[in-house]
Design an enzyme around this catalytic site. Sequence first.
Site, mmCIF file in Angstrom:
data_model
loop_
_atom_site.group_PDB
_atom_site.id
_atom_site.type_symbol
_atom_site.label_atom_id
_atom_site.label_comp_id
_atom_site.label_asym_id
_atom_site.label_seq_id
_atom_site.Cartn_x
_atom_site.Cartn_y
_atom_site.Cartn_z
ATOM 1 N N ASN A 161 -5.254 4.375 7.259
ATOM 2 C CA ASN A 161 -5.190 3.684 5.981
ATOM 3 C C ASN A 161 -4.460 4.562 4.972
ATOM 4 O O ASN A 161 -3.274 4.774 5.090
ATOM 5 C CB ASN A 161 -6.583 3.279 5.493
ATOM 6 C CG ASN A 161 -6.527 2.173 4.455
ATOM 7 O OD1 ASN A 161 -5.640 1.327 4.507
ATOM 8 N ND2 ASN A 161 -7.459 2.153 3.526
ATOM 9 N N ASP A 167 -9.957 1.579 -4.574
ATOM 10 C CA ASP A 167 -8.962 1.601 -3.498
ATOM 11 C C ASP A 167 -8.241 2.945 -3.516
ATOM 12 O O ASP A 167 -8.889 3.982 -3.627
ATOM 13 C CB ASP A 167 -8.018 0.406 -3.649
ATOM 14 C CG ASP A 167 -7.430 -0.052 -2.331
ATOM 15 O OD1 ASP A 167 -6.768 0.762 -1.660
ATOM 16 O OD2 ASP A 167 -7.604 -1.236 -1.962
ATOM 17 N N GLU A 201 -12.594 -4.549 9.412
ATOM 18 C CA GLU A 201 -13.382 -4.237 8.214
ATOM 19 C C GLU A 201 -14.870 -4.559 8.409
ATOM 20 O O GLU A 201 -15.541 -5.060 7.514
ATOM 21 C CB GLU A 201 -12.818 -4.980 6.987
ATOM 22 C CG GLU A 201 -11.366 -4.632 6.709
ATOM 23 C CD GLU A 201 -10.788 -5.362 5.507
ATOM 24 O OE1 GLU A 201 -11.570 -5.989 4.754
ATOM 25 O OE2 GLU A 201 -9.555 -5.314 5.328
ATOM 26 N N ASN A 260 -10.321 5.512 1.976
ATOM 27 C CA ASN A 260 -9.275 5.325 0.979
ATOM 28 C C ASN A 260 -9.137 6.571 0.120
ATOM 29 O O ASN A 260 -9.962 7.490 0.170
ATOM 30 C CB ASN A 260 -9.595 4.119 0.081
ATOM 31 C CG ASN A 260 -8.576 3.011 0.251
ATOM 32 O OD1 ASN A 260 -7.376 3.252 0.233
ATOM 33 N ND2 ASN A 260 -9.057 1.786 0.439
ATOM 34 N N GLU A 297 0.833 -1.213 0.000
ATOM 35 C CA GLU A 297 0.000 0.000 0.000
ATOM 36 C C GLU A 297 0.864 1.259 0.000
ATOM 37 O O GLU A 297 2.080 1.202 0.225
ATOM 38 C CB GLU A 297 -0.907 0.033 1.237
ATOM 39 C CG GLU A 297 -2.346 -0.412 0.996
ATOM 40 C CD GLU A 297 -3.159 0.596 0.189
ATOM 41 O OE1 GLU A 297 -2.569 1.593 -0.288
ATOM 42 O OE2 GLU A 297 -4.373 0.393 0.040
ATOM 43 N N ARG A 345 -7.375 1.626 12.555
ATOM 44 C CA ARG A 345 -6.004 1.928 12.171
ATOM 45 C C ARG A 345 -6.055 2.947 11.042
ATOM 46 O O ARG A 345 -7.080 3.090 10.372
ATOM 47 C CB ARG A 345 -5.262 0.672 11.705
ATOM 48 C CG ARG A 345 -5.840 0.024 10.443
ATOM 49 C CD ARG A 345 -4.861 -0.993 9.879
ATOM 50 N NE ARG A 345 -5.380 -1.766 8.763
ATOM 51 C CZ ARG A 345 -5.395 -1.366 7.497
ATOM 52 N NH1 ARG A 345 -4.971 -0.139 7.189
ATOM 53 N NH2 ARG A 345 -5.848 -2.152 6.536
#
Length: 289
Positions: free
Chosen positions: A98, A193, A117, A144, A16, A96
């Site tokens: 992202n 995403d 999630e 995102n 990521e 958390r």
Amino acid sequence: MTAPTCVWDLKATLGEGPIWHGDAVWFVDIKGHRVHRYAPATGETSSWDAPDQVTFVAPRVGGGFVAGLKSGLHHFTPEMGFTFISEIEDAGLDNRPNDSTVDALGRLWFGTMHDGEEADSGALYRLEADGSLTLHDAGICITNGPAVSPDGKTFYHTDTLGKVIWAFDIGAEGSLSNKREFFRLAIEDAWPDGSVVDAEGFVWTALWGGRGAIRISPEGQIVQRVELPAINVTKPCFGGPDLKTLYFTTARKGLSDEQLAAAPLCGGLFALPVDVAGQPQYEVRLDLR
């Protein structure tokens, strides 16, 4: 257009957050608890362990990186590792950080998400130079794709599970207003995403489950789709001396043995030359005391 090339087959569990900084691509493996660096000029690769899930690194004015970890914001340098700065949210939320972006004024924008999630406990924040956080959006399970248009007037923020990218107007002091639907993904078994905006204001969005990425016009229309030999594509960034190479992180998370056998490059870092350059990678303005 040429096909994307896997430049580092590192088999990341959840690659990521790629950024271009210092003639290299920096990115993370969230579930692997690692920061990675790839230098295309030499092919050199480097990796550093993180104390827990590390979700992004953003270069900081004055040196090092601001890093998002499940435990909070940290200052990261390859020489000294991770130094805790501050918490983000109550640990009881089991959230958390992202995805993230840095705007031209050096403000870090990032979202949080529920680590399991499941809960709509994620939110969108802006980090100020004094270390304070401003809340801008909430009620999202997986945040995102924060990204900013080249003129600094439009902010994009993605609700991955809702399959929608929202647009906002950015005020002079960083306020967000006029929330509206910019784009809704209608591709089956794919979710939007991470995103990045090129120099023409078109939004490149990675497709989790979609084996590639799409380029979306400022009017919200798909104008291009690229395919990668990886199922879960997580985020693009622009790199290279002319910012005309798109780099993509990918993930192996959630894939079966059969899927991985059919697409063994999942989790790799990919490169794709493009005609339209990206925007520079800006640095975070954050006072460390």
